[in-house]
Design a protein around this motif. Structure first.
Motif, PDB file in Angstrom:
ATOM      1  N   VAL A 234       0.831  -1.203   0.000  1.00 27.11           N
ATOM      2  CA  VAL A 234       0.000   0.000   0.000  1.00 27.11           C
ATOM      3  C   VAL A 234       0.864   1.250   0.000  1.00 27.11           C
ATOM      4  O   VAL A 234       0.649   2.181  -0.791  1.00 27.11           O
ATOM      5  CB  VAL A 234      -0.968  -0.004   1.203  1.00 27.11           C
ATOM      6  CG1 VAL A 234      -1.712   1.325   1.286  1.00 27.11           C
ATOM      7  CG2 VAL A 234      -1.959  -1.148   1.085  1.00 27.11           C
ATOM      8  N   VAL A 235       1.873   1.303   0.872  1.00 28.42           N
ATOM      9  CA  VAL A 235       2.750   2.470   0.939  1.00 28.42           C
ATOM     10  C   VAL A 235       3.558   2.589  -0.351  1.00 28.42           C
ATOM     11  O   VAL A 235       3.706   3.684  -0.909  1.00 28.42           O
ATOM     12  CB  VAL A 235       3.689   2.394   2.155  1.00 28.42           C
ATOM     13  CG1 VAL A 235       4.580   3.634   2.222  1.00 28.42           C
ATOM     14  CG2 VAL A 235       2.891   2.257   3.440  1.00 28.42           C
ATOM     15  N   GLY A 236       4.072   1.472  -0.846  1.00 26.99           N
ATOM     16  CA  GLY A 236       4.857   1.501  -2.074  1.00 26.99           C
ATOM     17  C   GLY A 236       4.051   1.994  -3.260  1.00 26.99           C
ATOM     18  O   GLY A 236       4.572   2.694  -4.135  1.00 26.99           O
ATOM     19  N   GLY A 237       2.756   1.647  -3.303  1.00 27.71           N
ATOM     20  CA  GLY A 237       1.908   2.089  -4.400  1.00 27.71           C
ATOM     21  C   GLY A 237       1.449   3.520  -4.262  1.00 27.71           C
ATOM     22  O   GLY A 237       1.179   4.198  -5.254  1.00 27.71           O
ATOM     23  N   LEU A 238       1.356   4.014  -3.020  1.00 26.95           N
ATOM     24  CA  LEU A 238       0.854   5.367  -2.779  1.00 26.95           C
ATOM     25  C   LEU A 238       1.927   6.422  -2.982  1.00 26.95           C
ATOM     26  O   LEU A 238       1.653   7.526  -3.450  1.00 26.95           O
ATOM     27  CB  LEU A 238       0.294   5.454  -1.351  1.00 26.95           C
ATOM     28  CG  LEU A 238      -0.381   6.766  -0.963  1.00 26.95           C
ATOM     29  CD1 LEU A 238      -1.618   7.014  -1.800  1.00 26.95           C
ATOM     30  CD2 LEU A 238      -0.743   6.742   0.520  1.00 26.95           C
ATOM     31  N   ILE A 239       3.173   6.088  -2.633  1.00 28.35           N
ATOM     32  CA  ILE A 239       4.262   7.058  -2.689  1.00 28.35           C
ATOM     33  C   ILE A 239       5.019   6.910  -4.005  1.00 28.35           C
ATOM     34  O   ILE A 239       5.533   5.842  -4.327  1.00 28.35           O
ATOM     35  CB  ILE A 239       5.236   6.852  -1.503  1.00 28.35           C
ATOM     36  CG1 ILE A 239       4.506   7.038  -0.170  1.00 28.35           C
ATOM     37  CG2 ILE A 239       6.403   7.805  -1.603  1.00 28.35           C
ATOM     38  CD1 ILE A 239       3.988   8.420   0.085  1.00 28.35           C
ATOM     39  N   GLY A 240       5.109   7.988  -4.780  1.00 30.61           N
ATOM     40  CA  GLY A 240       5.853   7.962  -6.023  1.00 30.61           C
ATOM     41  C   GLY A 240       5.085   7.285  -7.147  1.00 30.61           C
ATOM     42  O   GLY A 240       3.882   7.027  -7.054  1.00 30.61           O
ATOM     43  N   GLN A 241       5.787   7.008  -8.242  1.00 27.49           N
ATOM     44  CA  GLN A 241       5.161   6.444  -9.441  1.00 27.49           C
ATOM     45  C   GLN A 241       5.698   5.049  -9.760  1.00 27.49           C
ATOM     46  O   GLN A 241       5.714   4.631 -10.911  1.00 27.49           O
ATOM     47  CB  GLN A 241       5.438   7.352 -10.639  1.00 27.49           C
ATOM     48  CG  GLN A 241       5.008   8.786 -10.467  1.00 27.49           C
ATOM     49  CD  GLN A 241       5.375   9.630 -11.661  1.00 27.49           C
ATOM     50  OE1 GLN A 241       5.104   9.273 -12.813  1.00 27.49           O
ATOM     51  NE2 GLN A 241       6.019  10.756 -11.421  1.00 27.49           N
ATOM     52  N   GLY A 242       6.154   4.349  -8.751  1.00 25.73           N
ATOM     53  CA  GLY A 242       6.807   3.070  -8.992  1.00 25.73           C
ATOM     54  C   GLY A 242       5.867   1.980  -9.457  1.00 25.73           C
ATOM     55  O   GLY A 242       4.645   2.078  -9.361  1.00 25.73           O
ATOM     56  N   THR A 243       6.471   0.912  -9.976  1.00 22.58           N
ATOM     57  CA  THR A 243       5.756  -0.307 -10.374  1.00 22.58           C
ATOM     58  C   THR A 243       6.067  -1.398  -9.359  1.00 22.58           C
ATOM     59  O   THR A 243       7.215  -1.573  -8.948  1.00 22.58           O
ATOM     60  CB  THR A 243       6.214  -0.770 -11.765  1.00 22.58           C
ATOM     61  OG1 THR A 243       5.994   0.288 -12.701  1.00 22.58           O
ATOM     62  CG2 THR A 243       5.449  -2.002 -12.202  1.00 22.58           C
ATOM     63  N   ILE A 244       5.024  -2.120  -8.948  1.00 23.09           N
ATOM     64  CA  ILE A 244       5.212  -3.235  -8.022  1.00 23.09           C
ATOM     65  C   ILE A 244       4.995  -4.534  -8.787  1.00 23.09           C
ATOM     66  O   ILE A 244       3.918  -4.767  -9.356  1.00 23.09           O
ATOM     67  CB  ILE A 244       4.249  -3.140  -6.825  1.00 23.09           C
ATOM     68  CG1 ILE A 244       4.503  -1.846  -6.050  1.00 23.09           C
ATOM     69  CG2 ILE A 244       4.421  -4.356  -5.913  1.00 23.09           C
ATOM     70  CD1 ILE A 244       3.509  -1.600  -4.926  1.00 23.09           C
ATOM     71  N   LEU A 245       6.037  -5.388  -8.826  1.00 20.74           N
ATOM     72  CA  LEU A 245       5.977  -6.671  -9.511  1.00 20.74           C
ATOM     73  C   LEU A 245       6.134  -7.801  -8.505  1.00 20.74           C
ATOM     74  O   LEU A 245       6.900  -7.684  -7.542  1.00 20.74           O
ATOM     75  CB  LEU A 245       7.098  -6.767 -10.552  1.00 20.74           C
ATOM     76  CG  LEU A 245       7.112  -5.727 -11.671  1.00 20.74           C
ATOM     77  CD1 LEU A 245       8.347  -5.918 -12.537  1.00 20.74           C
ATOM     78  CD2 LEU A 245       5.846  -5.808 -12.510  1.00 20.74           C
ATOM     79  N   SER A 246       5.408  -8.883  -8.731  1.00 19.49           N
ATOM     80  CA  SER A 246       5.608 -10.100  -7.937  1.00 19.49           C
ATOM     81  C   SER A 246       6.646 -10.951  -8.647  1.00 19.49           C
ATOM     82  O   SER A 246       6.395 -11.470  -9.740  1.00 19.49           O
ATOM     83  CB  SER A 246       4.291 -10.866  -7.788  1.00 19.49           C
ATOM     84  OG  SER A 246       3.393 -10.157  -6.975  1.00 19.49           O
ATOM     85  N   LEU A 247       7.816 -11.081  -8.027  1.00 20.61           N
ATOM     86  CA  LEU A 247       8.949 -11.749  -8.668  1.00 20.61           C
ATOM     87  C   LEU A 247       9.517 -12.836  -7.761  1.00 20.61           C
ATOM     88  O   LEU A 247       9.475 -12.709  -6.532  1.00 20.61           O
ATOM     89  CB  LEU A 247      10.054 -10.726  -8.988  1.00 20.61           C
ATOM     90  CG  LEU A 247       9.667  -9.579  -9.930  1.00 20.61           C
ATOM     91  CD1 LEU A 247      10.789  -8.544  -9.978  1.00 20.61           C
ATOM     92  CD2 LEU A 247       9.368 -10.117 -11.324  1.00 20.61           C
TER      93      LEU A 247
END
Length: 341
Positions: A234-247
């Protein structure tokens, strides 16, 4: 000035829904805390409890040496030595700028030269002394906001509370007002708590950010720390414009991933169980050697091109480029850094 402490603070409404659920935090004297989160996360309810407009269902609020709120009772707002700035500015249209700013002092019995001096000192802080005799209707939106700030400052409050004060302003005026808020904080020395759903505002203004979701704090940290090392999806998606990948992350426990580790993960060479990995667009760069990605979208933003890139499995990455890349073309990129959530 005084330290503000929230102790296991909760607020539940009829039906048992918890708008704020057991939050604890110490706001240092002179700090600038941003409460950041989507609508309905509890940030405004928390601000209203701090102001004294809402009574906690559980927990307490301590300001300096005084307990100002518990589930058993609250100190009234007018006895807390706090000030609040609203979205609407809440200025009296029939009063001049000086009269609006000085009104809280009049309520406290301040008169004459002392009233005029304190009013002008507050207007000096927000650089509006030359507009003291105007009425709000003759001011711009940004100037009205600065009048509201001066009215907060005039009583030397321990804490200034701001409830999305820039929400009604256009983009250019918001940028100018951010500078005003920073200047106001530096010159007044007041402790400030700022509610916003705009992460760019929070990053630009605050000394600490508390990210909220469903009535709880997910992470409290300085802006640079919360940007570089977010806790959870949630924090990673809310802050900045990053992409979250399941790797697949292999056996390593390192959370900060260098170029070699990122490439191994993206090429499926690490193996192991899946883990969420955050990759920021500024860390995805055109390169001679790296990973071949397809350009799905290229949007010119005025200073650079914002790219949407597709991996072989269809998952997407964001990147920036000085040059335009044709959608549908293949290009090689290096992923310099990543962060395991």
């Amino acid at each position: 000035m005084a330290t503000l402490i929230l102790n296991h603070l909760s607020k539940a409404y009829d039906g048992g829904r918890a708008a704020v659920n057991g939050v604890s935090l110490t706001v240092r004297d002179g700090g600038f805390l941003a409460l950041l989160g989507p609508s309905g996360c509890g940030k405004t309810t928390l601000l209203r409890m701090i102001a004294g407009f809402e009574q906690p269902s559980d927990g307490s609020i301590v300001l300096g040496e005084r307990v100002i709120s518990t589930a058993e009772g609250v100190l009234p707002p007018e006895r807390r030595n706090m000030a609040m700035v609203f979205q609407s500015y809440a200025l009296w249209p029939h009063m001049t700028v000086a009269q609006n700013v000085g009104y809280p002092l009049k309520l406290r019995g301040v008169k004459g030269e002392n009233l005029r001096r304190k009013t002008m000192e507050a207007l000096d802080v927000v650089r509006l002394a030359d507009l003291a005799d105007r009425r709000p209707a003759a001011l711009s939106g940004g100037q009205r906001q600065r009048v509201a700030l001066a009215r907060c400052l005039v009583t030397s409050p321990d804490v200034v509370l701001l409830d999305e004060p820039l929400a009604n302003l256009d983009r250019h005026l918001r940028a100018a007002m951010e500078e005003t808020f920073r200047d106001f904080h530096a010159r007044s020395g007041a402790t400030m708590i700022y509610v916003t759903h705009d992460q760019a505002e929070a990053m630009a203004l605050a000394t600490e950010i508390a990210v909220m979701s469903e009535g709880r704090f997910l992470q409290v940290a300085p802006p640079n720390e919360i940007y570089a090392h977010p806790e959870g999806r949630v924090v990673g998606g809310l802050i900045g414009q990053g992409t979250i990948l399941s790797l697949p992350v292999g056996e390593g426990r390192e959370r900060s991933l260098d170029r070699a580790a990122c490439h191994a993960l993206l090429l499926g060479e690490a193996g192991g169980s899946l883990c969420d990995v955050l990759i920021r667009p500024e860390h995805v760069r055109p390169a001679v050697d790296g990973i071949a990605l397809q350009v799905r979208e290229c949007v010119f933003t005025g200073e650079r091109h914002a790219l949407t890139l597709a991996r072989a499995d269809g998952s997407l990455l964001k990147a920036f480029s000085a040059e335009r890349l044709a959608p549908g073309s293949m290009a090689v990129f290096s992923v310099e850094r990543g962060w395991r959530l």
